[in-house]
Design an enzyme around this catalytic site. Structure first.
Site, PDB file in Angstrom:
ATOM      1  N   ASP A 107       1.847   4.592   2.064  1.00  0.00           N
ATOM      2  CA  ASP A 107       1.821   5.140   3.413  1.00  0.00           C
ATOM      3  C   ASP A 107       2.756   6.342   3.472  1.00  0.00           C
ATOM      4  OD1 ASP A 107       1.163   5.371   6.092  1.00  0.00           O
ATOM      5  OD2 ASP A 107       2.770   4.043   6.745  1.00  0.00           O
ATOM      6  N   TYR A 133       0.827  -1.203   0.000  1.00  0.00           N
ATOM      7  CA  TYR A 133       0.000   0.000   0.000  1.00  0.00           C
ATOM      8  C   TYR A 133       0.862   1.254   0.000  1.00  0.00           C
ATOM      9  CZ  TYR A 133       0.848   0.124   5.121  1.00  0.00           C
ATOM     10  OH  TYR A 133       1.415   0.154   6.368  1.00  0.00           O
TER      11      TYR A 133
END
Length: 499
Positions: A92, A90
């Site tokens: 971040d 992901y």
């Protein structure tokens, strides 16, 4: 245990590139090409509580400035996916991040952490297929040397019954000194790296307090986040933010292996000797700034010793603990971690450069000193900054660490075949096996997942959530045969619910 690493991002020739967009491009390029049948499960945030503090309170969330404003793609989770190996990929804080699946031992941390490097390299390669994009280079490091640091965090599941005060007391001096083994090495001193010199750790200069909940500002040596991703009555997850991102497999292995041993001693109440150091934050930086390893720390009981000597105190306690608790029945990895820990510490005390095949900071220092000797370069020369950065390049043909491995000058712990397999397959002895198998076997029916649940959409009135609060359930031994015989997600849900 597990690890999560934010990768540095660079687009050559494009200094003003939007880092969030570049990171999203990398993550989505890998996810889109990896998803079966064009479907991709989203990450489930419902049970997450990152502001809960282990000291017994919860911080308030920041107020929403404009609640009517539309959410951006990252808020919607479009750059936040789960892989079939049980890992999370992901964006971040404007960096692509890879979180390993949960594993039970340090060797498996090495395997799935290294597979994350391969995933990132493949993701950057796939991003090039998007029309109009520039090459994106990814680095497994911790600072841009412009004042920004990004993390490599470790996670350890512990007993909820362990007093948090014991964790703070026993772990702080350990974390101050373990950088002699697991520091990644850094050219430059200070948060912006402008002061000439070389230090052990990429992260040490960015820590400001001893204990706290923050991860990006006022970083603490001991992080107090209380978010177990498991049964909260039984477990706490120790969230460790102070480690460097290691390229060396041996350094990663010792980082998590020794920490796991120290945590076992804390849980069992074994560590009774007070090894607390005066001024831990200042001590952390002083140790990092001394690659000769001669800096003397002052303990609160008045003793003075080097970081290596203090690590040896922990090693001796661990050796005695294992002998007392297990005798000759200690598992092979515990025995191996102890042997390597002692060997590295003994050699660091005599000649740190003798560890150049095993430890990142020593290997990088060896390369840099070669350039300095040949070309008479000062520590603030730009070429040495490039050497530092290039050491962490995840490309197998470009990264200096990877070239050391290819030339036989860096020791490995695992086989490349294991690493390649771990890019798509989960570990078999934790709940990550259930999560990964479901994503691979029922890609169209998994609507969402997280560390502690898998959510199915099987065409019924409501989504079906399967909780996975016990990390050691959902293993191959536990559910492998069930998954083998359930051809559809509906059949699996029915079997699990007893219908």
């Amino acid at each position: 245990m597990g690890a999560e690493t934010e990768y540095g991002v660079s687009v050559p020739g494009q200094p003003n590139t939007n880092q969030m967009l570049a990171s999203s491009l990398v993550v989505n390029s890998y996810a889109n090409r990896s998803a079966s049948g064009g479907s991709r499960a989203r990450w489930d945030f419902e049970e997450e509580s990152p502001l809960r503090d282990a000291r017994g309170f919860e911080l308030p969330r920041e107020p929403v400035v404009d609640p009517s404003a539309p959410a951006n793609e990252d808020d919607l989770g479009l750059a936040n996916v789960i892989l079939t190996n049980g890992a999370r990929l992901y964006v971040d804080h404007a960096h692509p991040e890879y979180s390993t699946p949960e594993v039970t031992n340090p060797r498996d941390v090495v395997i799935w952490d290294k597979s994350g490097e391969r995933v990132m390299a493949e993701a950057a390669r796939r991003a090039l297929a998007v029309p109009g994009t520039m090459p994106v280079h990814l680095y497994k490091n911790n600072t841009d040397n412009k004042g920004v640091s990004y993390g490599c965090h470790e996670n350890y599941l512990m007993s909820r019954a362990t007093p948090f005060g014991d964790i703070v007391r026993c772990l702080t001096p350990f974390f101050v000194t373990r950088q002699v083994i697991c520091g990644a090495g850094r050219v430059g001193l200070g948060v912006d790296g402008r002061t000439a010199g070389y230090q052990l750790s990429q992260r040490a200069d960015f820590f400001e307090v001893e204990v706290g909940l923050e991860t990006t500002l006022k970083r603490p040596i001991i992080n107090t986040r209380d978010e177990p991703h498991a049964d909260p009555e039984k477990y706490r997850r120790l969230h460790v933010i102070i480690g460097d991102a290691n390229m060396s497999e041996i350094a990663t292995y010792l980082k998590v292996g020794t920490t796991s041993l120290v945590l076992a001693m804390i849980e069992d109440g074994w560590l009774t000797t007070d090894l607390s150091v005066e001024g831990p934050v200042a001590a952390l930086r002083a140790v990092s700034h001394d690659p000769t390893l001669r800096h003397l720390l002052t303990l609160r009981d008045g003793r003075r010793m080097t970081a290596v000597q203090l690590q040896m105190e922990y090693y001796e306690q661990a050796r005695k603990y294992v002998e007392d608790r297990f005798g000759t029945d200690a598992d092979p990895q515990t025995t191996d971690v102890l042997a390597r820990w002692e060997s590295v510490l003994t050699r660091l005390e005599v000649d740190p450069m003798s560890c150049a095949r095993e430890l990142d900071w020593v290997a990088k220092l060896s390369i840099a000193e070669g350039y300095r000797s040949r070309d008479n370069l000062p520590w603030n020369h730009p070429r040495l900054q490039l050497v530092d950065l290039q050491y962490h390049d995840v490309r197998l043909d470009k990264g200096l660490y990877n070239r050391l491995v290819a030339s036989g000058r860096m020791d490995r712990l695992v086989d490349e075949e294991e690493v390649t397999r771990a890019m798509t397959e989960p570990p078999e002895d934790t709940r990550a096996y259930f999560r990964g198998r479901c994503l691979a076997q029922y890609p169209q029916q998994v609507a969402a997942a997280s560390w502690d649940s898998v959510i199915f959409d099987i065409g019924r009135d409501s989504l079906q959530r399967v909780p996975t609060l016990e990390p050691l359930r959902g293993t191959r031994a536990h559910v492998g045969a069930l998954l083998d015989r359930c051809e559809t997600a509906a059949a699996l849900v029915d079997a699990l619910s007893g219908n």
